[in-house]
Scaffold this motif. Sequence first.
Motif, PDB file in Angstrom:
ATOM      1  N   PRO A 129       0.837  -1.198   0.000  1.00 18.88           N
ATOM      2  CA  PRO A 129       0.000   0.000   0.000  1.00 18.88           C
ATOM      3  C   PRO A 129       0.875   1.252   0.000  1.00 18.88           C
ATOM      4  N   HIS A 130       0.293   2.312  -0.527  1.00 15.00           N
ATOM      5  CA  HIS A 130       0.977   3.605  -0.494  1.00 15.00           C
ATOM      6  C   HIS A 130       0.296   4.553   0.484  1.00 15.00           C
ATOM      7  N   ASP A 131      -0.695   4.050   1.195  1.00 14.24           N
ATOM      8  CA  ASP A 131      -1.339   4.879   2.215  1.00 14.24           C
ATOM      9  C   ASP A 131      -0.504   4.828   3.492  1.00 14.24           C
ATOM     10  N   ALA A 132      -1.014   5.359   4.551  1.00 11.93           N
ATOM     11  CA  ALA A 132      -0.254   5.448   5.804  1.00 11.93           C
ATOM     12  C   ALA A 132       0.020   4.076   6.426  1.00 11.93           C
ATOM     13  N   SER A 133      -0.708   3.035   6.012  1.00 11.84           N
ATOM     14  CA  SER A 133      -0.507   1.703   6.592  1.00 11.84           C
ATOM     15  C   SER A 133       0.708   0.999   6.013  1.00 11.84           C
ATOM     16  N   GLY A 134       1.226   1.492   4.911  1.00 10.37           N
ATOM     17  CA  GLY A 134       2.374   0.860   4.274  1.00 10.37           C
ATOM     18  C   GLY A 134       3.686   1.483   4.706  1.00 10.37           C
ATOM     19  N   HIS A 135       4.723   1.187   3.946  1.00  7.37           N
ATOM     20  CA  HIS A 135       6.060   1.691   4.297  1.00  7.37           C
ATOM     21  C   HIS A 135       6.581   2.714   3.291  1.00  7.37           C
ATOM     22  N   THR A 136       5.756   3.123   2.342  1.00  4.25           N
ATOM     23  CA  THR A 136       6.201   4.091   1.337  1.00  4.25           C
ATOM     24  C   THR A 136       6.753   5.350   1.999  1.00  4.25           C
ATOM     25  N   TRP A 137       6.062   5.821   3.019  1.00  2.13           N
ATOM     26  CA  TRP A 137       6.469   7.066   3.668  1.00  2.13           C
ATOM     27  C   TRP A 137       7.785   6.939   4.425  1.00  2.13           C
ATOM     28  N   HIS A 138       8.285   5.729   4.582  1.00  2.00           N
ATOM     29  CA  HIS A 138       9.580   5.523   5.245  1.00  2.00           C
ATOM     30  C   HIS A 138      10.746   5.906   4.331  1.00  2.00           C
ATOM     31  N   HIS A 139      10.455   6.092   3.049  1.00  2.00           N
ATOM     32  CA  HIS A 139      11.510   6.330   2.065  1.00  2.00           C
ATOM     33  C   HIS A 139      11.525   7.779   1.591  1.00  2.00           C
ATOM     34  N   PRO A 140      12.711   8.307   1.278  1.00  3.89           N
ATOM     35  CA  PRO A 140      12.792   9.669   0.739  1.00  3.89           C
ATOM     36  C   PRO A 140      12.231   9.723  -0.688  1.00  3.89           C
ATOM     37  N   ASP A 141      11.794  10.897  -1.075  1.00 12.78           N
ATOM     38  CA  ASP A 141      11.214  11.090  -2.404  1.00 12.78           C
ATOM     39  C   ASP A 141      12.133  10.610  -3.521  1.00 12.78           C
ATOM     40  N   GLU A 142      13.417  10.895  -3.403  1.00 14.01           N
ATOM     41  CA  GLU A 142      14.358  10.535  -4.457  1.00 14.01           C
ATOM     42  C   GLU A 142      14.412   9.026  -4.667  1.00 14.01           C
ATOM     43  N   LEU A 143      14.339   8.253  -3.593  1.00 14.35           N
ATOM     44  CA  LEU A 143      14.331   6.793  -3.700  1.00 14.35           C
ATOM     45  C   LEU A 143      13.028   6.321  -4.342  1.00 14.35           C
ATOM     46  N   LEU A 144      11.905   6.878  -3.923  1.00 13.84           N
ATOM     47  CA  LEU A 144      10.611   6.516  -4.502  1.00 13.84           C
ATOM     48  C   LEU A 144      10.590   6.853  -5.994  1.00 13.84           C
ATOM     49  N   PHE A 145      11.149   8.002  -6.337  1.00 10.88           N
ATOM     50  CA  PHE A 145      11.235   8.392  -7.744  1.00 10.88           C
ATOM     51  C   PHE A 145      12.053   7.365  -8.529  1.00 10.88           C
ATOM     52  N   GLY A 146      13.218   7.006  -8.014  1.00 14.63           N
ATOM     53  CA  GLY A 146      14.092   6.052  -8.700  1.00 14.63           C
ATOM     54  C   GLY A 146      13.436   4.694  -8.875  1.00 14.63           C
ATOM     55  N   MET A 147      12.757   4.203  -7.842  1.00 14.44           N
ATOM     56  CA  MET A 147      12.087   2.908  -7.944  1.00 14.44           C
ATOM     57  C   MET A 147      10.960   2.957  -8.975  1.00 14.44           C
ATOM     58  N   THR A 148      10.263   4.075  -9.038  1.00 13.96           N
ATOM     59  CA  THR A 148       9.178   4.212 -10.006  1.00 13.96           C
ATOM     60  C   THR A 148       9.734   4.313 -11.422  1.00 13.96           C
ATOM     61  N   LYS A 149      10.755   5.088 -11.587  1.00 12.79           N
ATOM     62  CA  LYS A 149      11.317   5.288 -12.928  1.00 12.79           C
ATOM     63  C   LYS A 149      12.055   4.054 -13.432  1.00 12.79           C
ATOM     64  N   HIS A 150      12.867   3.435 -12.580  1.00  9.61           N
ATOM     65  CA  HIS A 150      13.754   2.362 -13.023  1.00  9.61           C
ATOM     66  C   HIS A 150      13.304   0.969 -12.596  1.00  9.61           C
ATOM     67  N   GLY A 151      12.257   0.873 -11.793  1.00 15.87           N
ATOM     68  CA  GLY A 151      11.830  -0.419 -11.261  1.00 15.87           C
ATOM     69  C   GLY A 151      12.628  -0.742 -10.007  1.00 15.87           C
ATOM     70  N   ILE A 152      12.332  -1.879  -9.426  1.00 16.32           N
ATOM     71  CA  ILE A 152      13.028  -2.292  -8.198  1.00 16.32           C
ATOM     72  C   ILE A 152      14.321  -2.994  -8.615  1.00 16.32           C
ATOM     73  N   VAL A 153      15.372  -2.215  -8.763  1.00 14.12           N
ATOM     74  CA  VAL A 153      16.655  -2.724  -9.231  1.00 14.12           C
ATOM     75  C   VAL A 153      17.388  -3.388  -8.064  1.00 14.12           C
ATOM     76  N   PRO A 154      17.637  -4.717  -8.155  1.00 12.30           N
ATOM     77  CA  PRO A 154      18.379  -5.394  -7.091  1.00 12.30           C
ATOM     78  C   PRO A 154      19.772  -4.790  -6.917  1.00 12.30           C
ATOM     79  N   GLY A 155      20.175  -4.631  -5.670  1.00 16.57           N
ATOM     80  CA  GLY A 155      21.472  -4.044  -5.368  1.00 16.57           C
ATOM     81  C   GLY A 155      21.449  -2.527  -5.307  1.00 16.57           C
ATOM     82  N   LYS A 156      20.387  -1.922  -5.836  1.00 12.78           N
ATOM     83  CA  LYS A 156      20.275  -0.463  -5.784  1.00 12.78           C
ATOM     84  C   LYS A 156      19.080  -0.065  -4.927  1.00 12.78           C
ATOM     85  N   TYR A 157      17.918  -0.610  -5.252  1.00  9.26           N
ATOM     86  CA  TYR A 157      16.694  -0.286  -4.518  1.00  9.26           C
ATOM     87  C   TYR A 157      16.184  -1.473  -3.711  1.00  9.26           C
TER      88      TYR A 157
END
Length: 168
Positions: free
Chosen positions: A92-120
């Motif tokens: 989830p991306h609501d308050a019940s999940g862990h999305t808010w634990h991450h900085p915007d730049e990391l969320l941006f990178g995961m969205t743009k590049h996917g969940i890259v092993p070793g990076k994200y």
Amino acid sequence: MAEHRKRNHAAPQRRLNLGWLFVVLVLAAGVAVVWSIAQQSAGPRADPSDARQVALGKTVYDKHCAACHGANLEGQPRWQSRLPSGRMPAPPHDASGHTWHHPDELLFGMTKHGIVPGKYAPPGYESDMPAFAGTLTDDEIWAVLAYIKSRWPPEIQRAQRERRHAMR
């Protein structure tokens, strides 16, 4: 003799023109550097208080994200338990999940590049999260993040901001 004088005046004139060209180039480079720094420090790229950005983000989220992460940002059922494939369901991306634990730049990178092993994600990690680099513009990705953040309660938004600043 007149021709000799013309040549003598031409050399200083060329030096003067080159001097002005150099000054203009240095000033242009300085302006570019200042502009770049101002863009980086202008504030959050995902601004949950920007109604236009949030509206765009909702439109993009509904089209590209809701199928997995839920129309209400609720994520997939049993999102903390592995699927038969061994992969994790969409969180989830609501308050019940862990999305808010991450900085915007990391969320941006995961969205743009996917969940890259070793990076994200840890090395060897497999995910169903696609990369949106060829589908969404950077502005659309930031807008989706602004929309997600706009749905968090104020205390979660504050906690995410504080976490982000603590990591700098």
